[in-house]
Design a protein around this motif. Structure first.
Motif, short mmCIF file in Angstrom:
data_model
loop_
_atom_site.label_atom_id
_atom_site.label_comp_id
_atom_site.label_asym_id
_atom_site.label_seq_id
_atom_site.Cartn_x
_atom_site.Cartn_y
_atom_site.Cartn_z
N SER A 20 6.60 37.38 -54.98
CA SER A 20 6.22 38.68 -54.43
C SER A 20 6.72 38.90 -53.00
CB SER A 20 4.70 38.84 -54.46
OG SER A 20 4.10 37.82 -53.67
N LYS A 26 0.51 44.82 -55.26
CA LYS A 26 0.02 45.71 -56.31
C LYS A 26 -1.37 46.18 -55.95
CE LYS A 26 2.62 43.51 -59.98
NZ LYS A 26 2.58 42.76 -61.22
N GLU A 27 -1.62 47.46 -56.25
CA GLU A 27 -2.95 48.00 -56.00
C GLU A 27 -3.88 47.53 -57.11
OE1 GLU A 27 -2.20 52.16 -55.94
OE2 GLU A 27 -1.33 52.09 -53.94
#
Length: 104
Positions: A20, A26-27
């Motif tokens: 990442s 990410k939400e």
């Protein structure tokens, strides 16, 4: 201490090898549906293993919206819209009560 560890990981290349690295995080589920003023307090409570009742209401609202979108009959849509309207009114009253009491 955390900053030192991150700097060391960056220098060694360990940080850059993470899948990442350099990408937005990410939400989490329900993040966009949560009012801005609740996002941080709810995150703290979630990390502590505590679920506020308002979060459950937001989940119920999302579920009702999904059911409404997939409803196949007018009667089902009307019933779901009524339940959604009642839930949103209850949620609005709770949030307004929190604002008025200074808890928000």
């Amino acid at each position: 201490m955390i900053a030192d560890h991150l700097a060391q990981s960056y220098r060694s290349g360990e940080l850059q090898s993470a899948e990442s690295f350099g990408k937005p995080m990410k939400e989490s589920e329900g993040y966009l549906e949560t009012p801005d003023e609740f996002r941080m307090p709810f995150k703290v409570l979630k990390n502590a293993g505590v679920t506020p009742p308002e979060v459950q209401l937001f989940h119920q609202r999302a579920e009702l919206r999904a059911q409404l979108e997939s409803a196949t009959t007018d009667d089902a849509r009307r019933a779901l819209q009524q339940r959604l309207s009642e839930l949103e009114q209850m949620l609005a009253l709770r949030l307004e009560g929190m604002r008025a009491s200074g808890r928000l």
